[in-house]
Design a protein around this motif. Sequence first.
Motif, short mmCIF file in Angstrom:
data_model
loop_
_atom_site.label_atom_id
_atom_site.label_comp_id
_atom_site.label_asym_id
_atom_site.label_seq_id
_atom_site.Cartn_x
_atom_site.Cartn_y
_atom_site.Cartn_z
N LEU A 228 -2.16 -4.25 -5.87
CA LEU A 228 -2.04 -5.60 -6.35
C LEU A 228 -0.64 -5.81 -6.89
N LEU A 229 -0.42 -4.96 -7.83
CA LEU A 229 0.79 -4.84 -8.39
C LEU A 229 2.18 -4.84 -7.62
N TYR A 230 1.88 -4.09 -6.61
CA TYR A 230 3.16 -3.92 -5.72
C TYR A 230 3.20 -5.32 -4.60
N ALA A 231 1.92 -5.68 -4.14
CA ALA A 231 1.81 -6.88 -3.38
C ALA A 231 2.33 -8.13 -3.94
N ALA A 232 2.26 -8.16 -5.38
CA ALA A 232 2.78 -9.39 -6.19
C ALA A 232 4.01 -9.08 -6.76
N GLY A 233 4.64 -7.93 -6.42
CA GLY A 233 5.92 -7.54 -6.87
C GLY A 233 6.37 -7.61 -8.59
N ARG A 234 4.82 -7.47 -9.35
CA ARG A 234 5.10 -7.50 -10.51
C ARG A 234 4.70 -6.22 -11.20
N VAL B 97 0.87 -1.06 -0.01
CA VAL B 97 0.12 -0.02 0.05
C VAL B 97 0.89 0.99 -0.05
N GLU B 98 1.87 1.24 0.91
CA GLU B 98 2.91 2.43 0.87
C GLU B 98 3.50 2.56 -0.43
N LEU B 99 3.99 1.61 -1.16
CA LEU B 99 4.61 1.82 -2.37
C LEU B 99 3.57 2.11 -3.54
N ALA B 100 2.66 1.73 -3.38
CA ALA B 100 1.40 2.07 -4.63
C ALA B 100 1.05 3.47 -4.23
N ASP B 101 1.16 3.95 -3.26
CA ASP B 101 0.63 5.29 -2.97
C ASP B 101 1.55 6.33 -3.35
N ARG C 224 3.71 10.28 -7.14
CA ARG C 224 4.72 10.63 -8.16
C ARG C 224 4.42 10.43 -9.82
N GLY C 225 3.17 10.01 -10.05
CA GLY C 225 2.51 9.80 -11.24
C GLY C 225 3.51 8.68 -11.91
N GLU C 226 3.92 7.72 -11.02
CA GLU C 226 4.69 6.63 -11.66
C GLU C 226 3.92 5.33 -11.90
N ASN C 227 2.65 5.59 -11.39
CA ASN C 227 1.68 4.29 -11.41
C ASN C 227 1.40 3.51 -12.60
N VAL C 228 1.35 2.10 -12.85
CA VAL C 228 1.12 1.44 -13.99
C VAL C 228 -0.45 1.41 -14.25
N ALA C 229 -1.00 1.10 -13.12
CA ALA C 229 -2.59 0.97 -13.30
C ALA C 229 -3.13 2.47 -13.00
N ARG C 230 -4.53 2.30 -13.49
CA ARG C 230 -5.32 3.58 -13.33
C ARG C 230 -6.00 3.53 -11.95
N ASP C 231 -6.19 2.36 -11.29
CA ASP C 231 -6.96 1.93 -10.39
C ASP C 231 -6.01 1.95 -9.09
N ARG C 232 -6.20 2.47 -8.01
CA ARG C 232 -5.39 2.37 -6.92
C ARG C 232 -5.15 0.85 -6.25
N SER C 233 -6.78 0.41 -6.36
CA SER C 233 -6.54 -1.21 -5.89
C SER C 233 -5.70 -2.14 -6.79
N GLU D 9 11.44 -7.44 0.56
CA GLU D 9 12.39 -7.09 -0.39
C GLU D 9 12.08 -7.28 -1.49
N ARG D 10 11.16 -8.26 -2.20
CA ARG D 10 10.70 -8.42 -3.38
C ARG D 10 9.86 -7.26 -3.73
N VAL D 11 8.99 -6.98 -2.93
CA VAL D 11 8.08 -5.70 -3.09
C VAL D 11 8.91 -4.42 -3.54
N ALA D 12 9.68 -4.32 -2.51
CA ALA D 12 10.63 -3.08 -2.73
C ALA D 12 11.40 -2.98 -3.89
N LEU D 13 11.97 -4.24 -4.35
CA LEU D 13 12.46 -4.20 -5.47
C LEU D 13 11.91 -3.95 -6.90
N LEU D 14 10.50 -3.80 -6.71
CA LEU D 14 9.65 -3.46 -7.77
C LEU D 14 9.94 -1.92 -8.18
N GLU D 15 10.15 -1.13 -7.01
CA GLU D 15 10.51 0.30 -7.00
C GLU D 15 11.83 0.69 -7.91
#
Length: 177
Positions: free
Chosen positions: A71-77, A49-53, A58-67, A168-174
């Motif tokens: 999910l993308l960050y939780a999955a690390g993908r 949630v923190e990284l998605a927000d 920053r305008g760097e999101n992949v998805a238009r929808d916050r949920s 760590e995997r979730v953070a690596l997505l950044e």
Amino acid sequence: MEIRTVELEIADLDDFLETVDSVATAHDVTVQAFDARYVAGRQHLERAVELADRAIARGENVARDRSVEILLYAAGRRQIDRALEMGVSAGETRAVFVIDGTGDEAAAATALRERLDGDGWKSLERSATGTSGDHFEWRDSATIESFFDITEAERAATDADLETLVCERVALLEVEK
């Protein structure tokens, strides 16, 4: 952030997702449902949630929808279709719900439970308001290790627990953007 774990029978996934979305909209929150087997613990979800927000701010999101971004960050993908494996599917399932936003999270959690019960979904709610790992008994270590590509060699090389490795995997997505 509210976290709820429930056991569900989902007959129609689209209908289920519409119900979840209507509760989220009515209470001005984001609700994301995960297959409980893939959730390493509370810290895993909090970090996602923190990284998605942060990505959205920053305008760097992949998805238009916050949920979906959560999910993308939780999955690390970064690929939505690959991240969806971590979401719920039709049939009997154990789910973990993240309820987060500027609205009334507790009321949304109550409304979600009432709607799930009222719409004919069998649900058995378990509270997950404790500390990391307290209420995630449905996680499946083998599933998590496989999904996040955590090898036996990696586990042997560190004293970090599985949730820490997943975070760590979730953070690596950044870093991989």
